[in-house]
Design a protein around this motif. Sequence first.
Motif, PDB file in Angstrom:
ATOM      1  N   ARG A 183      24.391  17.470 -18.343  1.00 39.82           N
ATOM      2  CA  ARG A 183      23.736  17.484 -16.951  1.00 39.82           C
ATOM      3  C   ARG A 183      22.651  18.465 -16.933  1.00 39.82           C
ATOM      4  O   ARG A 183      21.755  18.399 -16.013  1.00 39.82           O
ATOM      5  CB  ARG A 183      24.984  18.293 -16.110  1.00 39.82           C
ATOM      6  N   GLY A 184      22.602  19.403 -17.731  1.00 41.33           N
ATOM      7  CA  GLY A 184      21.403  20.490 -17.858  1.00 41.33           C
ATOM      8  C   GLY A 184      20.322  19.646 -18.342  1.00 41.33           C
ATOM      9  O   GLY A 184      19.147  19.828 -17.858  1.00 41.33           O
ATOM     10  N   MET A 185      20.149  18.945 -19.351  1.00 42.15           N
ATOM     11  CA  MET A 185      19.242  18.007 -19.780  1.00 42.15           C
ATOM     12  C   MET A 185      18.654  17.049 -18.755  1.00 42.15           C
ATOM     13  O   MET A 185      17.528  17.031 -18.647  1.00 42.15           O
ATOM     14  CB  MET A 185      19.691  17.288 -21.055  1.00 42.15           C
ATOM     15  N   ARG A 186      19.541  16.560 -17.835  1.00 40.79           N
ATOM     16  CA  ARG A 186      19.200  15.876 -16.740  1.00 40.79           C
ATOM     17  C   ARG A 186      18.349  16.629 -15.766  1.00 40.79           C
ATOM     18  O   ARG A 186      17.307  15.841 -15.238  1.00 40.79           O
ATOM     19  CB  ARG A 186      20.324  15.041 -16.089  1.00 40.79           C
ATOM     20  N   VAL A 187      18.907  17.913 -15.398  1.00 43.12           N
ATOM     21  CA  VAL A 187      17.942  18.590 -14.384  1.00 43.12           C
ATOM     22  C   VAL A 187      16.658  18.892 -15.068  1.00 43.12           C
ATOM     23  O   VAL A 187      15.504  18.845 -14.651  1.00 43.12           O
ATOM     24  CB  VAL A 187      18.710  19.926 -14.339  1.00 43.12           C
ATOM     25  N   LEU A 188      16.434  19.143 -16.542  1.00 44.49           N
ATOM     26  CA  LEU A 188      15.299  19.475 -17.136  1.00 44.49           C
ATOM     27  C   LEU A 188      14.433  18.088 -17.093  1.00 44.49           C
ATOM     28  O   LEU A 188      13.337  18.283 -16.968  1.00 44.49           O
ATOM     29  CB  LEU A 188      15.326  19.977 -18.297  1.00 44.49           C
ATOM     30  N   ALA A 189      14.889  17.017 -17.236  1.00 41.88           N
ATOM     31  CA  ALA A 189      14.244  15.820 -17.187  1.00 41.88           C
ATOM     32  C   ALA A 189      13.784  15.558 -16.118  1.00 41.88           C
ATOM     33  O   ALA A 189      12.511  15.107 -15.743  1.00 41.88           O
ATOM     34  CB  ALA A 189      15.047  14.812 -17.585  1.00 41.88           C
ATOM     35  N   VAL A 190      14.387  15.819 -14.880  1.00 41.91           N
ATOM     36  CA  VAL A 190      13.840  15.913 -13.551  1.00 41.91           C
ATOM     37  C   VAL A 190      12.547  16.422 -13.450  1.00 41.91           C
ATOM     38  O   VAL A 190      11.722  16.253 -12.735  1.00 41.91           O
ATOM     39  CB  VAL A 190      14.906  16.269 -12.518  1.00 41.91           C
ATOM     40  N   ALA A 191      12.653  17.943 -13.796  1.00 38.11           N
ATOM     41  CA  ALA A 191      11.508  18.754 -13.667  1.00 38.11           C
ATOM     42  C   ALA A 191      10.254  18.143 -14.407  1.00 38.11           C
ATOM     43  O   ALA A 191       9.031  18.322 -13.817  1.00 38.11           O
ATOM     44  CB  ALA A 191      12.019  20.143 -14.460  1.00 38.11           C
ATOM     45  N   ILE A 192      10.670  17.804 -15.605  1.00 34.26           N
ATOM     46  CA  ILE A 192       9.537  17.425 -16.478  1.00 34.26           C
ATOM     47  C   ILE A 192       8.821  15.873 -15.619  1.00 34.26           C
ATOM     48  O   ILE A 192       7.296  15.977 -15.672  1.00 34.26           O
ATOM     49  CB  ILE A 192       9.859  16.702 -17.702  1.00 34.26           C
ATOM     50  N   ARG A 193       9.700  14.989 -15.153  1.00 32.47           N
ATOM     51  CA  ARG A 193       9.016  13.865 -14.464  1.00 32.47           C
ATOM     52  C   ARG A 193       8.248  14.397 -13.319  1.00 32.47           C
ATOM     53  O   ARG A 193       7.324  13.835 -12.791  1.00 32.47           O
ATOM     54  CB  ARG A 193      10.337  13.084 -14.074  1.00 32.47           C
ATOM     55  N   GLU A 194       8.677  15.526 -12.517  1.00 32.08           N
ATOM     56  CA  GLU A 194       7.992  16.140 -11.275  1.00 32.08           C
ATOM     57  C   GLU A 194       6.639  16.543 -11.783  1.00 32.08           C
ATOM     58  O   GLU A 194       5.812  16.441 -10.856  1.00 32.08           O
ATOM     59  CB  GLU A 194       8.928  17.018 -10.576  1.00 32.08           C
ATOM     60  N   GLU A 195       6.574  16.953 -12.702  1.00 33.33           N
ATOM     61  CA  GLU A 195       5.361  18.087 -13.253  1.00 33.33           C
ATOM     62  C   GLU A 195       4.841  17.549 -14.559  1.00 33.33           C
ATOM     63  O   GLU A 195       4.830  18.485 -15.398  1.00 33.33           O
ATOM     64  CB  GLU A 195       5.461  19.590 -13.114  1.00 33.33           C
ATOM     65  N   PRO A 196       4.603  16.522 -14.971  1.00 36.46           N
ATOM     66  CA  PRO A 196       4.424  15.933 -16.130  1.00 36.46           C
ATOM     67  C   PRO A 196       3.343  16.692 -16.839  1.00 36.46           C
ATOM     68  O   PRO A 196       3.013  17.060 -18.064  1.00 36.46           O
ATOM     69  CB  PRO A 196       4.527  14.513 -16.319  1.00 36.46           C
ATOM     70  N   ARG A 197       2.051  16.735 -16.170  1.00 35.58           N
ATOM     71  CA  ARG A 197       0.843  17.320 -16.621  1.00 35.58           C
ATOM     72  C   ARG A 197       1.068  18.861 -16.804  1.00 35.58           C
ATOM     73  O   ARG A 197       0.476  19.388 -17.865  1.00 35.58           O
ATOM     74  CB  ARG A 197      -0.388  17.036 -15.649  1.00 35.58           C
TER      75      ARG A 197
END
Length: 615
Positions: A17-31
């Motif tokens: 679940r923690g990795m999913r939260v981090l994945a959301v963050a990366i998708r939100e601000e990829p650059r």
Amino acid sequence: MTDRASEDTDEKDVLRRGMRVLAVAIREEPRVFAAAVGASALYGATTVASALALGEVTDRVVVPAFRDGDTTAGALTATFLVVLGIALLKALGIVGRRLWAGIMQYRLQATYRRRVTRQYLRLPLAWHHRHPTGALLSNANADVEAAWYPIAPLPMATGVVVMLVIAAVSMLVTDWALALVGFVIFPAIFVLNIMFQRRQGPLAMRAQELRADVSAIAHESFDGALVVKTLGREDEEAARFEATSRELADANVAVGRVRAVFDPLLEALPSLGVLMVLLAGSVRISHGDLNPGELVQIAYLFTLLAFPVRAIGWLLGDMPRAIVGYDRVRHVLDAEGESVYGDSAADKTGPAGLQARAVRFGYLDGADVLSDVTFDVEPGRTVAVVGPTGSGKSTLVSLLVRLVDPASGEVLLDGTDLRDFRRGGLASAAALVPQQAFLFDDTIRDNITLGLDVSDDDVHEALRIAQADGFVDRLGNGLDTMVGERGTSLSGGQRQRIALARALVRRPRLLVMDDATSAVDPRVEAAILAGLRDGGTGPSTVVVVAYRKATIALADEVVYIEDGKVAGRGPHAELIDTSVGYRRLVNAYERAARDREQAAAAAAALADEDEEVSA
């Protein structure tokens, strides 16, 4: 065995679940994430490069200098330039890593605060009734912060993987046997990290949940300050807040204790690896199998391993708290019940016609508050809604301005179902003045206009109809007077009249008043209703929840509500004759008002007598 399997499952679940939260963050601000990871990778690469440079300097400058007793300026200059160049690149990596990680974290927090706030505004009032205000404040603040707290160490932890790979390859290339000696420490670090997460995870989750509880209790106590003060409940409220605050403090201390145990161990293990490398390396140097520079290089690389291990540990340590925060935020963002709008416009002019057709509504307990309510209000007429406490009057008012939607039936404005109006369409035609008037900590002018572009003449006209122009003119700064938080510098009746002026300045075609003049003098109330009938701020249809006989008598028609149903309808004089329940209720209201007036007069007379005796 079962408990052990459960712990393993919980650990995997937290990590997943923690990795999913981090994945959301990366998708939100990829650059931004890519820039932060790139800077972190530069830091990791230059850190390893500094170890390689240190080894070369040891073999080419330090050892020859001790052996020959002399060195050259060129060697020292080259050493200085190499070390300086690596240091500058390393500093650039640190600045870029922290800068972009901070930008990413604060952008995400700002983005999700806006999303949560917009969702609050979209969700219907019925949804808000089911959720404490303190918890909603915590969702928009503490939970959003917690959800993206791991973003600060995320680019660092990702970037230092480069450092670990380069360092491991470098050590294996330099001396694989010595590297394997040091690598023995890695399984111990891995096991220690797992133990750390298992102990810290539940504690961090509990601490985050208690933050919301503290916020909810604090808000409730502040919101109920009048009750707390008048009933002398200060000590009890303080004790209630203290109990939860202490529980939160204990939870945070428990998290700190776990960190206090595991942090030194995680720091010590790489140092233990360095000692093992130095011991084994000294033996290999004595046998001629290793150069001093190579030993310095490998030992220095192991001293650097503590940092990437800790960076990954920080990331894993913040995951439980982030999961709780993110879950609480998603609970809001995924909430259903958003009001559905059509595409009809409420752009007609003149008073509005209002119809209620077989309206039924109930709250969470399942019982109907209103059942089969049907009545019409002709355009331009004033209708009084009268009924005993708990009969459903305020619920009906909420339906008339679509704060809630009926479970069945429909409410129509000029023949159009309120649910068919476009967003903001109904607000342009109808206005509600509630009994509890809310004022912002702003000027009287801004509390009336609330951003509406109207002239001061229109504001004064609305104040005149609301019988508020007199006391506003007597204030020191007039319309520019600050009213304080919730309008605390004004009396209850004054707040109600400012709230009424706020509705009138918008020239509504339908004006709904939920006992909105209960705190003003009956003579002032009569003047207000007379002003509304004259249409000073534009012709309106008026629906007023009332209990004073004088107020009810001014209405063109009365709708009598009893037990959630329309029990009578017609002119006041007619209902007095035909409805026993209505007659009893209105007479009871009148007797209560007369008793209060007599009691006030007696108290005033007694005060006058005491003053004469004293004289």
